[in-house]
Design a protein around this motif. Structure first.
Motif, PDB file in Angstrom:
ATOM      1  N   GLU A  16       0.913  -1.225   0.222  1.00  0.00           N
ATOM      2  CA  GLU A  16      -0.053   0.028  -0.116  1.00  0.00           C
ATOM      3  C   GLU A  16       1.013   1.134  -0.034  1.00  0.00           C
ATOM      4  O   GLU A  16       0.400   2.123  -0.940  1.00  0.00           O
ATOM      5  CB  GLU A  16      -0.978  -0.065   1.225  1.00  0.00           C
ATOM      6  N   LEU A  17       1.898   1.398   0.962  1.00  0.00           N
ATOM      7  CA  LEU A  17       2.668   2.093   0.776  1.00  0.00           C
ATOM      8  C   LEU A  17       3.611   2.672  -0.489  1.00  0.00           C
ATOM      9  O   LEU A  17       3.749   3.655  -0.668  1.00  0.00           O
ATOM     10  CB  LEU A  17       3.723   2.114   2.173  1.00  0.00           C
ATOM     11  N   ALA A  18       4.278   1.346  -0.806  1.00  0.00           N
ATOM     12  CA  ALA A  18       4.846   1.508  -2.177  1.00  0.00           C
ATOM     13  C   ALA A  18       3.916   1.934  -3.250  1.00  0.00           C
ATOM     14  O   ALA A  18       4.360   3.065  -4.205  1.00  0.00           O
ATOM     15  CB  ALA A  18       5.409   0.090  -2.372  1.00  0.00           C
ATOM     16  N   ALA A  19       2.592   1.644  -3.249  1.00  0.00           N
ATOM     17  CA  ALA A  19       1.751   2.428  -4.356  1.00  0.00           C
ATOM     18  C   ALA A  19       1.634   3.780  -4.090  1.00  0.00           C
ATOM     19  O   ALA A  19       1.610   4.720  -5.237  1.00  0.00           O
ATOM     20  CB  ALA A  19       0.387   1.570  -4.295  1.00  0.00           C
ATOM     21  N   HIS A  20       1.428   4.209  -2.931  1.00  0.00           N
ATOM     22  CA  HIS A  20       1.306   5.721  -2.594  1.00  0.00           C
ATOM     23  C   HIS A  20       2.659   6.413  -2.830  1.00  0.00           C
ATOM     24  O   HIS A  20       2.479   7.471  -3.730  1.00  0.00           O
ATOM     25  CB  HIS A  20       0.966   5.748  -1.092  1.00  0.00           C
ATOM     26  N   ALA A  21       3.754   5.993  -2.566  1.00  0.00           N
ATOM     27  CA  ALA A  21       4.900   6.427  -2.868  1.00  0.00           C
ATOM     28  C   ALA A  21       4.852   6.616  -4.490  1.00  0.00           C
ATOM     29  O   ALA A  21       5.592   7.556  -5.142  1.00  0.00           O
ATOM     30  CB  ALA A  21       6.195   5.761  -2.451  1.00  0.00           C
ATOM     31  N   GLY A  22       4.575   5.675  -5.406  1.00  0.00           N
ATOM     32  CA  GLY A  22       4.704   5.551  -6.661  1.00  0.00           C
ATOM     33  C   GLY A  22       4.077   6.673  -7.349  1.00  0.00           C
ATOM     34  O   GLY A  22       4.205   7.278  -8.328  1.00  0.00           O
ATOM     35  N   SER A  23       2.584   6.758  -6.561  1.00  0.00           N
ATOM     36  CA  SER A  23       1.702   7.953  -7.059  1.00  0.00           C
ATOM     37  C   SER A  23       2.538   9.290  -7.019  1.00  0.00           C
ATOM     38  O   SER A  23       1.791  10.348  -7.618  1.00  0.00           O
ATOM     39  CB  SER A  23       0.464   7.808  -6.529  1.00  0.00           C
ATOM     40  N   ARG A  24       3.321   9.427  -6.180  1.00  0.00           N
ATOM     41  CA  ARG A  24       4.074  10.780  -5.914  1.00  0.00           C
ATOM     42  C   ARG A  24       5.359  10.920  -6.416  1.00  0.00           C
ATOM     43  O   ARG A  24       6.235  11.874  -6.210  1.00  0.00           O
ATOM     44  CB  ARG A  24       4.230  11.076  -4.270  1.00  0.00           C
ATOM     45  N   GLY A  25       5.662   9.930  -7.401  1.00  0.00           N
ATOM     46  CA  GLY A  25       6.982   9.921  -7.933  1.00  0.00           C
ATOM     47  C   GLY A  25       8.238   9.491  -7.412  1.00  0.00           C
ATOM     48  O   GLY A  25       9.241   9.691  -7.835  1.00  0.00           O
ATOM     49  N   TYR A  26       8.075   8.355  -6.151  1.00  0.00           N
ATOM     50  CA  TYR A  26       9.010   7.749  -5.437  1.00  0.00           C
ATOM     51  C   TYR A  26       9.024   6.273  -5.919  1.00  0.00           C
ATOM     52  O   TYR A  26       8.109   5.928  -6.237  1.00  0.00           O
ATOM     53  CB  TYR A  26       8.951   7.985  -4.310  1.00  0.00           C
ATOM     54  N   ARG A  27       9.960   5.631  -5.529  1.00  0.00           N
ATOM     55  CA  ARG A  27      10.024   4.293  -5.295  1.00  0.00           C
ATOM     56  C   ARG A  27      10.745   3.948  -4.230  1.00  0.00           C
ATOM     57  O   ARG A  27      11.639   4.528  -3.789  1.00  0.00           O
ATOM     58  CB  ARG A  27      11.279   3.969  -6.516  1.00  0.00           C
ATOM     59  N   LEU A  28       9.875   3.117  -3.317  1.00  0.00           N
ATOM     60  CA  LEU A  28       9.918   2.510  -1.979  1.00  0.00           C
ATOM     61  C   LEU A  28      10.960   1.541  -2.116  1.00  0.00           C
ATOM     62  O   LEU A  28      10.374   0.407  -2.443  1.00  0.00           O
ATOM     63  CB  LEU A  28       8.748   2.259  -1.232  1.00  0.00           C
ATOM     64  N   VAL A  29      12.183   1.267  -1.145  1.00  0.00           N
ATOM     65  CA  VAL A  29      13.088   0.469  -1.383  1.00  0.00           C
ATOM     66  C   VAL A  29      13.323   0.210   0.026  1.00  0.00           C
ATOM     67  O   VAL A  29      13.540   0.745   0.961  1.00  0.00           O
ATOM     68  CB  VAL A  29      14.101   0.342  -2.295  1.00  0.00           C
ATOM     69  N   THR A  54      11.464   3.285   9.816  1.00  0.00           N
ATOM     70  CA  THR A  54      10.197   2.611   9.695  1.00  0.00           C
ATOM     71  C   THR A  54       9.205   3.178   8.645  1.00  0.00           C
ATOM     72  O   THR A  54       9.602   4.152   8.201  1.00  0.00           O
ATOM     73  CB  THR A  54       9.552   2.779  11.036  1.00  0.00           C
ATOM     74  N   LEU A  55       8.590   1.988   8.262  1.00  0.00           N
ATOM     75  CA  LEU A  55       7.540   2.491   7.352  1.00  0.00           C
ATOM     76  C   LEU A  55       6.559   3.410   7.843  1.00  0.00           C
ATOM     77  O   LEU A  55       6.003   4.401   7.013  1.00  0.00           O
ATOM     78  CB  LEU A  55       6.534   1.297   6.905  1.00  0.00           C
ATOM     79  N   ALA A  56       6.282   3.570   9.253  1.00  0.00           N
ATOM     80  CA  ALA A  56       5.481   4.587   9.734  1.00  0.00           C
ATOM     81  C   ALA A  56       6.240   6.094   9.191  1.00  0.00           C
ATOM     82  O   ALA A  56       5.338   7.005   8.984  1.00  0.00           O
ATOM     83  CB  ALA A  56       5.206   4.537  11.034  1.00  0.00           C
ATOM     84  N   ASP A  57       7.270   6.173   9.350  1.00  0.00           N
ATOM     85  CA  ASP A  57       8.276   7.437   9.045  1.00  0.00           C
ATOM     86  C   ASP A  57       8.302   7.624   7.564  1.00  0.00           C
ATOM     87  O   ASP A  57       7.749   8.982   7.091  1.00  0.00           O
ATOM     88  CB  ASP A  57       9.545   7.092   9.505  1.00  0.00           C
ATOM     89  N   ILE A  58       7.996   6.646   6.942  1.00  0.00           N
ATOM     90  CA  ILE A  58       8.042   6.771   5.507  1.00  0.00           C
ATOM     91  C   ILE A  58       6.358   7.506   5.041  1.00  0.00           C
ATOM     92  O   ILE A  58       6.376   8.315   4.314  1.00  0.00           O
ATOM     93  CB  ILE A  58       8.196   5.691   4.673  1.00  0.00           C
ATOM     94  N   ALA A  59       5.424   6.954   5.634  1.00  0.00           N
ATOM     95  CA  ALA A  59       4.201   7.230   5.449  1.00  0.00           C
ATOM     96  C   ALA A  59       3.648   8.710   5.975  1.00  0.00           C
ATOM     97  O   ALA A  59       3.191   9.457   5.167  1.00  0.00           O
ATOM     98  CB  ALA A  59       3.232   6.546   6.346  1.00  0.00           C
ATOM     99  N   ARG A  60       4.337   9.091   6.979  1.00  0.00           N
ATOM    100  CA  ARG A  60       4.251  10.457   7.627  1.00  0.00           C
ATOM    101  C   ARG A  60       5.035  11.347   6.415  1.00  0.00           C
ATOM    102  O   ARG A  60       4.564  12.386   6.304  1.00  0.00           O
ATOM    103  CB  ARG A  60       5.058  10.524   8.789  1.00  0.00           C
ATOM    104  N   TYR A  61       6.408  11.201   5.993  1.00  0.00           N
ATOM    105  CA  TYR A  61       6.826  11.929   5.110  1.00  0.00           C
ATOM    106  C   TYR A  61       6.026  12.148   3.688  1.00  0.00           C
ATOM    107  O   TYR A  61       5.952  13.363   3.469  1.00  0.00           O
ATOM    108  CB  TYR A  61       8.275  11.437   4.654  1.00  0.00           C
ATOM    109  N   LEU A  62       5.563  11.092   3.450  1.00  0.00           N
ATOM    110  CA  LEU A  62       4.651  11.079   2.135  1.00  0.00           C
ATOM    111  C   LEU A  62       3.317  11.825   2.276  1.00  0.00           C
ATOM    112  O   LEU A  62       2.978  12.498   1.363  1.00  0.00           O
ATOM    113  CB  LEU A  62       4.147   9.559   1.651  1.00  0.00           C
ATOM    114  N   ASP A  63       2.909  11.876   3.542  1.00  0.00           N
ATOM    115  CA  ASP A  63       1.685  12.603   4.242  1.00  0.00           C
ATOM    116  C   ASP A  63       1.664  14.018   4.055  1.00  0.00           C
ATOM    117  O   ASP A  63       0.899  14.815   4.066  1.00  0.00           O
ATOM    118  CB  ASP A  63       0.794  11.997   5.034  1.00  0.00           C
ATOM    119  N   ASP A  64       3.220  14.667   4.440  1.00  0.00           N
ATOM    120  CA  ASP A  64       3.411  15.947   4.686  1.00  0.00           C
ATOM    121  C   ASP A  64       3.374  16.714   3.386  1.00  0.00           C
ATOM    122  O   ASP A  64       3.691  16.343   2.352  1.00  0.00           O
ATOM    123  CB  ASP A  64       4.676  16.110   5.258  1.00  0.00           C
TER     124      ASP A  64
END
Length: 64
Positions: A16-29, A54-64
């Motif tokens: 789910e987070l990888a898809a969210h990152a992809g929609s913003r022009g990122y690739r999660l690895v 953590t993935l939670a940190d990544i999610a917060r970054y993407l939501d900012d």
């Protein structure tokens, strides 16, 4: 009857987070062997843009 297929509502957090990152022009690895365990790379050129433990940190970054 032709019913639509059931959707899987149990998507893994990474997927789910990888898809969210992809929609913003990122690739999660996963960054093995480094203190920050996850990284967001630019989807176009692979340049590292953000790393977190953590993935939670990544999610917060993407939501900012």
């Amino acid at each position: 009857m032709n019913e639509p297929p059931q959707r899987d509502h149990h998507i893994a957090p990474f997927d789910e987070l990888a898809a969210h990152a992809g929609s913003r022009g990122y690739r999660l690895v996963r960054e093995p062997g480094t203190p920050p365990g996850w990284a967001l790379l630019d989807a176009a050129d692979g340049e590292p843009l953000y790393a977190a433990e953590t993935l939670a940190d990544i999610a917060r970054y993407l939501d900012d």
